[in-house]
Motif scaffolding. Sequence first.
Motif, PDB file in Angstrom:
ATOM      1  N   PRO A 148      -5.265   0.306   1.052  1.00 14.29           N
ATOM      2  CA  PRO A 148      -4.590   1.250   0.160  1.00 14.29           C
ATOM      3  C   PRO A 148      -5.552   1.978  -0.762  1.00 14.29           C
ATOM      4  O   PRO A 148      -6.688   1.555  -0.996  1.00 14.29           O
ATOM      5  CB  PRO A 148      -3.664   0.333  -0.653  1.00 14.29           C
TER       6      PRO A 148
ATOM      7  N   GLY B 276       0.780  -1.232   0.000  1.00 10.71           N
ATOM      8  CA  GLY B 276       0.000   0.000   0.000  1.00 10.71           C
ATOM      9  C   GLY B 276       0.808   1.276   0.000  1.00 10.71           C
ATOM     10  O   GLY B 276       0.340   2.312  -0.465  1.00 10.71           O
TER      11      GLY B 276
ATOM     12  N   ALA C 233       3.963   1.639  -3.591  1.00 11.86           N
ATOM     13  CA  ALA C 233       3.076   2.729  -3.990  1.00 11.86           C
ATOM     14  C   ALA C 233       3.772   3.659  -4.975  1.00 11.86           C
ATOM     15  O   ALA C 233       3.172   4.115  -5.954  1.00 11.86           O
ATOM     16  CB  ALA C 233       2.623   3.512  -2.761  1.00 11.86           C
TER      17      ALA C 233
END
Length: 270
Positions: free
Chosen positions: A260, A21, A26
């Motif tokens: 997320p 996440g 990311a």
Amino acid sequence: MEHPRKVATALTIAGSDSGGGAGIQADLRTFAFHRVHGTSALTALTAQNTLGVTRVDVVPAEAVTAQIDAVATDIGIDAAKTGMLFNREIISAVASRMRALGITRLVVDPVMVSRAGSRLIDDEAVAALREQLLPLATLVTPNRHEAQLLAGLELHTLADMQEAARRIHRLGPKVVLVKGGAMPGDLRGTDVWFDGERLETLHLASVETPNTHGTGCTLSAAIAANLALGQGLLDATRHAKEYVTQALRHPLAVGRGNGPIGHFFPLLED
């Protein structure tokens, strides 16, 4: 014969999030969304999921340096961003390489205090970040608590955020973006952007969702990607905020905790 396509490149220097996440996961997804080739230098391996972190293994500073140099000497770095750097040794090593390589587009996410207010690095690391890395930053993105620590004042109002931006700018970065995600009331979602002369208030409607994991990483990565593509500093910031807002509107239903945001939200729509 197909000719390879020339693309912009961006480097993330951050920790690995096994839950996917935040951190480099990311960042790399954000780079890919912006059609920028993402490279990475890992600073730590974390064992974490949507419920929390259970273990952290820090990468030696020499290994972080080696990763940065491997990317720089072959692929190149159009822009770079930093995330969690963990300790003074890593911060010093990263600052040294950014200076030596002449990186002119550097986004620093000063991961010192969590959005909830928990301190993440010690005083030595904070001092190294202030003295060595911030003067090299093209743009720095402190949250409310990090801005309070760097500026030395409490943030309760828009005027407080503006004063914090001015004070942090004196530490050396070209641009300061004080993020308002943890601010009270109507200030939530309002950021203050300051380049030493121009003071802008950037506001987008806040999104109500418990799945906000990785928003800070994603914002700084999106700014770096936009800079790698040649955008100006204010445009890069505005476009990054728009991207994060859309990703917040399409959170992912994974795990049992703080999930997320949807980095690849266009692919989620039928």
